[in-house]
Scaffold this motif. Structure first.
Motif, PDB file in Angstrom:
ATOM      1  N   PHE A  37       0.849  -1.199   0.000  1.00 21.11           N
ATOM      2  CA  PHE A  37       0.000   0.000   0.000  1.00 21.11           C
ATOM      3  C   PHE A  37       0.886   1.251   0.000  1.00 21.11           C
ATOM      4  N   ILE A  38       1.701   1.376  -1.039  1.00 23.17           N
ATOM      5  CA  ILE A  38       2.726   2.431  -1.052  1.00 23.17           C
ATOM      6  C   ILE A  38       2.101   3.815  -1.140  1.00 23.17           C
ATOM      7  N   TYR A  39       1.058   3.971  -1.944  1.00 23.40           N
ATOM      8  CA  TYR A  39       0.442   5.298  -2.081  1.00 23.40           C
ATOM      9  C   TYR A  39      -0.267   5.720  -0.786  1.00 23.40           C
ATOM     10  N   GLU A  40      -0.863   4.754  -0.089  1.00 18.59           N
ATOM     11  CA  GLU A  40      -1.476   5.065   1.211  1.00 18.59           C
ATOM     12  C   GLU A  40      -0.405   5.485   2.217  1.00 18.59           C
ATOM     13  N   ALA A  41       0.735   4.789   2.170  1.00 15.75           N
ATOM     14  CA  ALA A  41       1.861   5.140   3.059  1.00 15.75           C
ATOM     15  C   ALA A  41       2.383   6.539   2.739  1.00 15.75           C
ATOM     16  N   LEU A  42       2.503   6.827   1.454  1.00 17.50           N
ATOM     17  CA  LEU A  42       3.002   8.134   1.018  1.00 17.50           C
ATOM     18  C   LEU A  42       2.050   9.246   1.439  1.00 17.50           C
ATOM     19  N   ASN A  43       0.749   8.975   1.341  1.00 18.44           N
ATOM     20  CA  ASN A  43      -0.257   9.954   1.771  1.00 18.44           C
ATOM     21  C   ASN A  43      -0.166  10.204   3.276  1.00 18.44           C
ATOM     22  N   LEU A  44       0.033   9.117   4.044  1.00 22.21           N
ATOM     23  CA  LEU A  44       0.180   9.241   5.505  1.00 22.21           C
ATOM     24  C   LEU A  44       1.387  10.109   5.853  1.00 22.21           C
ATOM     25  N   VAL A  45       2.503   9.859   5.183  1.00 25.62           N
ATOM     26  CA  VAL A  45       3.744  10.570   5.478  1.00 25.62           C
ATOM     27  C   VAL A  45       3.648  12.057   5.114  1.00 25.62           C
ATOM     28  N   THR A  46       2.990  12.352   3.991  1.00 25.31           N
ATOM     29  CA  THR A  46       2.926  13.752   3.536  1.00 25.31           C
ATOM     30  C   THR A  46       1.858  14.567   4.261  1.00 25.31           C
ATOM     31  N   THR A  47       0.941  13.893   4.984  1.00 24.89           N
ATOM     32  CA  THR A  47      -0.115  14.625   5.705  1.00 24.89           C
ATOM     33  C   THR A  47       0.072  14.628   7.213  1.00 24.89           C
TER      34      THR A  47
END
Length: 537
Positions: free
Chosen positions: A346-356
């Protein structure tokens, strides 16, 4: 305090400020009020004409021991010097230096040190112990050691503060050497043994750690064997040395525990990939009314989910931490959840978590995402974006470790972009980046042996290399040196690679051996050709 205020009011009415006994009365009122109400103590102090050194020290001690008034202690010391009536004495400087240590105020601490020397207190053991603590807290171990070596008289506390400083700095072998010197002059106490147990945990030195445990049981004060801090350190040490059964035994025999003890059990099982056991201890903790889980508890719980790829459970526990226990997530919590999501695909979900998330992600989080990108064969564009974030967080290629270069070149290689692979390798050469050499440690009869790839410096190198056709060096040495049935315990400075993982599974099956391997991220237990991580790490 209400009774003390009545006494204070009575002295103001019944005594004269010129009476020599009034100063003594005020010093006692100041002393007792400083123990219960610092603000009232300051009001008392400000009404005293020409306070003496005892009065200044009383207030300094109260501020230095308060977790929020260290800066006030330093300002009070400056005020004392400016006042010029009462001179600092040997009791003044330990309080001032303690405040400097907690504030990491190295420059101010050096000035206090210079003043102590100027006033002739350079041989005072308490001041020197405080100086060692100051310099070590500020990361200046060379200055701490210099003070220690110049001391004409040393106490058990002097040795403890040196030893503990090296343990906190990660210089575990130096700490153990100092402990050996200390034993020639002093009997170690509980504080010493806790530091030594922590050093053994850092080194993975099971033999020495078991000796320290036995020493606590046999030689130290009777109550120390039941001490919560000592036993919690022992649990941590046994987990970090790969001995889960003894860690559980220590926990089960403890007459008293605190939340940190439970945290060590949860974190310990998590680092060994035993998520079910970690979560079982979490359930036992939350069922108790005595303790509530804290921020560190959830680091352990999320780590346990991460090491087993339990995505839904990880999301649930993160939500539980925030909504049920009202714990504000820290960088470690976001890092665990992001790594869990990314490695599970779930890389895009992880990326969204990190950037928000409300704080700026550090290089550890970005690197874990890049690692996940390389393993999940994510798009090159996404991997390059993560790499760009790493460069921005470190201020350019100069601050990047060799691992980032390796991960990025792996991404390019998987996409058959060989020109880019070559460019990365050229960048490494141009920037003088050297790949960190892999190192493996193995402890045999209390002696730690260190091996690097292609190492021929060990006295038994010829024997080891005879079986190298089927082994790795440290494992080969373990097979040569240990009795059949004794687990081989290996400690690596880097994460285990795919090749080593496959070979170690094969070796444990062929030789019917249990191999316990600790790498930078976690433990792997190899038995019967299978690893406890189930090939997920």
């Amino acid at each position: 305090m209400s009774q003390l205020k009545q006494i204070h009011a009575h002295t103001l009415r019944a005594t004269s400020t010129t009476n020599p006994h009034t100063l003594f009365l005020h010093s006692r009122i100041l002393h007792f009020s400083s123990l219960a109400d610092i603000n009232y103590a300051f009001r008392v102090f400000n009404q005293i004409e020409n306070p003496n050194s005892f009065m200044w020290n009383t207030l300094l001690r109260a501020c230095a021991r308060s977790s929020q008034r260290e800066e006030q202690a330093m300002l009070l010391y400056c005020r004392m010097l400016a006042d010029g009536v009462a001179m600092p004495d040997q009791y003044t400087f330990p309080f001032v230096l303690r405040a400097c240590a907690y504030l990491f105020a190295l420059s101010e601490g050096k000035q206090a040190h210079a003043n102590a020397v100027k006033l002739g207190f350079d041989s005072d053991v308490y001041i020197n112990n405080s100086l060692i603590h100051l310099y070590a807290s500020c990361g200046r171990l060379e200055l701490a050691k210099k003070v220690f070596e110049k001391m004409r008289e040393r106490s058990v506390v002097s040795w403890n503060v040196m030893i503990d400083s090296f343990v906190r700095a990660g210089e575990f072998e130096t700490a153990l050497k100092l402990f050996g010197e200390m034993q020639k002059m002093f009997e170690p106490d509980g504080y010493t043994m806790q530091s030594i147990i922590n050093a053994c945990a850092g080194l993975g030195a099971l033999y020495f750690g078991m000796w320290a445990h036995a020493y606590v049981l046999r030689k130290c004060d009777g109550g120390l064997a039941n001490d919560v801090l000592i036993n919690s350190s022992l649990i941590d040490m046994y987990f970090k040395c790969g001995s889960l059964e003894i860690a559980q035994q220590v926990f089960d025999r403890m007459p008293k525990r605190d939340v940190s003890t439970w945290n060590y059990m949860i974190l310990g099982f998590a680092m060994h990939g035993q998520a079910e056991a970690a979560l079982k201890y979490f359930e036992r903790l939350v069922k108790r009314e005595t303790f509530a889980p804290n921020s560190i508890t959830f680091v352990g719980v999320l780590s346990a989910c991460n090491h087993r790829g339990m995505v839904n459970e990880g999301r649930k526990f993160f939500e539980m931490m925030v909504n049920k226990y009202r714990i504000e997530p820290r960088l470690e919590h976001y890092g665990c959840l992001a790594d869990l999501l990314a490695r599970a695909g779930f890389i895009y979900e992880a990326l969204n978590l990190v950037t928000t998330m409300p704080m700026k992600p550090d290089i550890v989080i970005w690197r874990s995402l890049l690692d996940a990108c390389s393993k999940q064969h994510a798009s090159v564009e996404l991997s390059e974006e993560v790499a760009r974030q790493i460069l921005e967080s470190t201020g350019g290629l100069g601050g990047v470790s060799s691992g980032v270069y390796v991960l990025l070149s792996r991404v390019y290689a998987s996409a058959s972009r060989w020109n880019d692979v070559g460019s990365i390798r050229k960048l490494m050469t141009d920037d003088g980046v050297v790949k960190e050499p892999g190192c493996s440690l193995i402890e045999i009869d209390g002696v730690t042996h260190e091996f690097f790839a292609g190492d021929i410096s060990h006295p038994r190198s010829r024997e080891i290399y005879r079986v190298l056709d089927v082994e790795r060096i440290a494992i080969a040495f373990g097979l040569l040196s240990l009795n059949p049935g004794v687990p081989i315990r290996i400690f690596k400075n880097l994460r285990i690679c795919n090749d080593c993982h496959k070979v170690t599974k094969l070796i444990c099956k062929i030789f019917n051996m249990e191999i316990i391997m600790r790498d930078r991220a976690r433990f792997h237990h190899f038995r019967d050709g299978i690893c406890s991580c189930m090939d997920y790490w």
